[in-house]
Design a protein around this motif. Structure first.
Motif, mmCIF file in Angstrom:
data_model
loop_
_atom_site.group_PDB
_atom_site.id
_atom_site.type_symbol
_atom_site.label_atom_id
_atom_site.label_comp_id
_atom_site.label_asym_id
_atom_site.label_seq_id
_atom_site.Cartn_x
_atom_site.Cartn_y
_atom_site.Cartn_z
ATOM 1 N N LEU A 1 8.860 44.911 -0.089
ATOM 2 C CA LEU A 1 7.908 45.518 -1.027
ATOM 3 C C LEU A 1 8.362 45.407 -2.474
ATOM 4 N N GLY A 2 9.537 44.818 -2.687
ATOM 5 C CA GLY A 2 10.039 44.646 -4.038
ATOM 6 C C GLY A 2 10.679 45.888 -4.627
ATOM 7 N N GLN A 3 11.052 46.855 -3.773
ATOM 8 C CA GLN A 3 11.650 48.103 -4.253
ATOM 9 C C GLN A 3 13.176 48.122 -4.121
ATOM 10 N N ALA A 4 13.758 47.067 -3.587
ATOM 11 C CA ALA A 4 15.210 47.015 -3.416
ATOM 12 C C ALA A 4 15.665 45.570 -3.498
ATOM 13 N N ASP A 5 16.969 45.414 -3.707
ATOM 14 C CA ASP A 5 17.560 44.082 -3.817
ATOM 15 C C ASP A 5 18.129 43.648 -2.466
ATOM 16 N N ARG A 6 18.169 42.316 -2.261
ATOM 17 C CA ARG A 6 18.688 41.788 -0.988
ATOM 18 C C ARG A 6 20.157 42.122 -0.795
ATOM 19 N N ASP A 7 20.900 42.305 -1.902
ATOM 20 C CA ASP A 7 22.308 42.667 -1.782
ATOM 21 C C ASP A 7 22.488 44.017 -1.104
ATOM 22 N N ASP A 8 21.493 44.902 -1.280
ATOM 23 C CA ASP A 8 21.571 46.203 -0.605
ATOM 24 C C ASP A 8 21.521 46.023 0.912
ATOM 25 N N VAL A 9 20.696 45.090 1.367
ATOM 26 C CA VAL A 9 20.606 44.816 2.811
ATOM 27 C C VAL A 9 21.921 44.232 3.323
ATOM 28 N N LEU A 10 22.508 43.315 2.548
ATOM 29 C CA LEU A 10 23.761 42.693 2.981
ATOM 30 C C LEU A 10 24.892 43.723 3.066
ATOM 31 N N ALA A 11 24.934 44.661 2.121
ATOM 32 C CA ALA A 11 25.962 45.700 2.150
ATOM 33 C C ALA A 11 25.795 46.594 3.373
ATOM 34 N N LEU A 12 24.547 46.938 3.696
ATOM 35 C CA LEU A 12 24.297 47.759 4.877
ATOM 36 C C LEU A 12 24.595 46.988 6.161
ATOM 37 N N GLN A 13 24.317 45.664 6.131
ATOM 38 C CA GLN A 13 24.594 44.855 7.319
ATOM 39 C C GLN A 13 26.097 44.810 7.610
ATOM 40 N N VAL A 14 26.909 44.754 6.555
ATOM 41 C CA VAL A 14 28.365 44.789 6.742
ATOM 42 C C VAL A 14 28.773 46.091 7.419
#
Length: 477
Positions: free
Chosen positions: A224-237
């Motif tokens: 939805l354009g409300q967050a950055d993909r880096d946030d997903v990568l950090a959570l995936q770690v």
């Protein structure tokens, strides 16, 4: 009949003389080592908080594991005490020591009685000795006899040897008691560890589920354009790190299940054993602390070391006794005849009475054996002292561990209460729309992380309580 009386009279006279000579056993009599002079195990008092208290001069329940309040644990230990191969081996070793003592007692305390029946066929030419020729004669000789032999214990060497074997029987008995104590403690520790691992796996899986949900919400926000993909990568770690921490915990849990099966005498593949949770265990309220002077009279490893010291003392007496005279008396009563029908006639009786007194005059090996026995006694005394010191250290370590467990558990319990209250507050705020769902998930993860540490602290307190009972000897004084 007169022959029997004669032999009996000689034996009786020799027995009186030997009895007078053996009024006391050679070598020093064993004296139990003195109790430690210390009264406390640690230089400063131990504080276990309100959940447990130290009960000084108390008696340890022989079935101390019942204090943990788990019926499944009690049944498992009862099964193990009957079927554990290690215990069965110790029991067999104790029976062996008993029989060795009985064998030595039978051969040294009592006369040895034996019967003999024999016959031989002879061929003789009486004229050979005189240089004349004559007819060869063939005839048979039959004999029967009853013999008795006894070595008198003039200076108590045999009694010292028996004393040594009796001490070794005691040693094996205390070894068996120690093995029982070690087994029960091992089962308790393994069961509590199993419960701890199950609780940690449950809490970690809850954390993983919350992290995965948080990651999926963040992915939706990225779409939805409300967050950055880096946030997903950090959570995936974080998700993969949490996921990777579960298999080692599960492996430890499965190994504990296998260990419990083996401790109870079962193969790991022979059905599933009981599973435990921390909720079914009760922390013992009273821990009976015996003073050091009582501990050395009740703890199996100390008593086993004392038994070895006793055996070494007796063996020193045996080595001294070898330097003194030894009296052996043997008697035989029987008959000899040319025919079996004449064996029990009045003219066929034969008898003998032999007394033998031996005294070593020059044997350099005997004084060396005496010195070696004395050195063995000194080594046993040093070993005993070391066992006592290590036992005192063991008790001190356990008491300190319980003290530190109390402080850690108190702090983690306070953190858990605060975390749960914070989580409830965030839930109320989330219901009112003041906090996002992601914020609620983060609060839930923090609560579960605290729960993982709290489970570990609760289990360690139970494990160290079991170690306390083992340190006390796990036996009534």
């Amino acid at each position: 009949m007169s022959i029997v009386k004669t032999i009996t009279g000689h034996i009786f006279t020799a027995s009186i003389i030997a009895g007078l000579l053996a009024a006391c056993s050679i070598g020093p009599d064993f004296k139990r080592p003195q109790s430690p002079k210390v009264e406390n195990y640690t230089p400063t008092p131990i504080n276990l908080g309100g959940s447990q208290r130290i009960s000084e001069d108390g008696l340890v329940n022989q079935q101390w594991w019942h204090e943990l309040g788990s019926a499944k644990l009690n049944a498992l230990i009862d099964e193990a005490l009957q079927a554990n191969p290690t215990l069965i081996g110790y029991q067999a070793t104790l029976r062996q020591a008993d029989e060795l003592y009985a064998a030595q007692a039978g051969s040294s305390l009592y006369p040895q009685l034996g019967a003999n029946v024999g016959g031989q066929r002879l061929r003789s030419n009486p004229g050979i000795l005189s240089g004349q020729s004559g007819d060869t004669q063939e005839f048979s000789i039959y004999n029967t006899s009853v013999g008795v032999q006894y070595t008198f214990d003039l200076v108590g060497g045999n009694r010292r040897a028996l004393e040594s074997l009796a001490a070794k029987v005691d040693y094996q008995r205390f070894q068996l008691e120690g093995a029982r104590l070690t087994l029960t403690t091992h089962i308790v520790t393994t069961a509590v560890t199993q419960a701890k691992l199950a609780g940690q796996i449950q809490a970690t899986e809850a954390i993983l589920q919350s992290q995965e949900e948080q990651m999926e919400l963040t992915r939706e926000r990225v779409r939805l354009g409300q967050a950055d993909r880096d946030d997903v990568l950090a959570l995936q770690v974080q998700v993969e790190q949490t996921r990777a921490s579960i298999p080692p915990l599960r492996n430890q849990l499965q190994q504990n299940e296998h260990l419990l099966a083996v401790l109870t005498g079962r193969a790991p593949g022979n059905g599933e054993g009981p599973s435990f949770s921390l909720h079914e265990f009760t922390l013992p309220a009273d821990l009976p602390l015996t003073v050091p002077s009582v501990l050395v009279r009740t703890r199996p490893d100390i008593l086993a070391a004392e038994a070895l010291l006793h055996a070494a003392n007796a063996e020193y007496g045996v080595a001294i006794a070898q330097l003194y005279p030894q009296l052996t008396l043997s008697a035989n009563l029987g008959s000899q005849a040319l025919t079996t029908s004449a064996l029990f006639g009045s003219n066929s009786a034969i008898w003998s009475l032999v007394g033998q007194l031996t005294q070593p005059l020059f044997n350099p090996g005997l004084p060396a054996q005496k010195r070696a026995a004395l050195a063995a006694f000194d080594a046993a005394a040093a070993s005993y002292q070391n066992v006592v010191l290590e036992s005192l250290r063991n008790v001190a370590d356990v008491l300190r561990a319980l003290d530190n467990d109390t402080q850690r558990l108190t702090s983690l319990s306070a953190v858990d209460v605060a975390t749960q209250e914070s989580l409830e507050s965030i839930r109320r705020q989330y219901a009112l729309g003041a906090v996002s769902y992601v914020g609620l998930l983060i609060a839930q993860q923090q609560a579960q992380q605290v729960r993982v540490a709290l489970v570990e602290a609760q289990a360690q307190r139970l494990i160290d309580s079991a170690a306390f009972y083992q340190a006390m000897g796990g036996n009534e004084g």
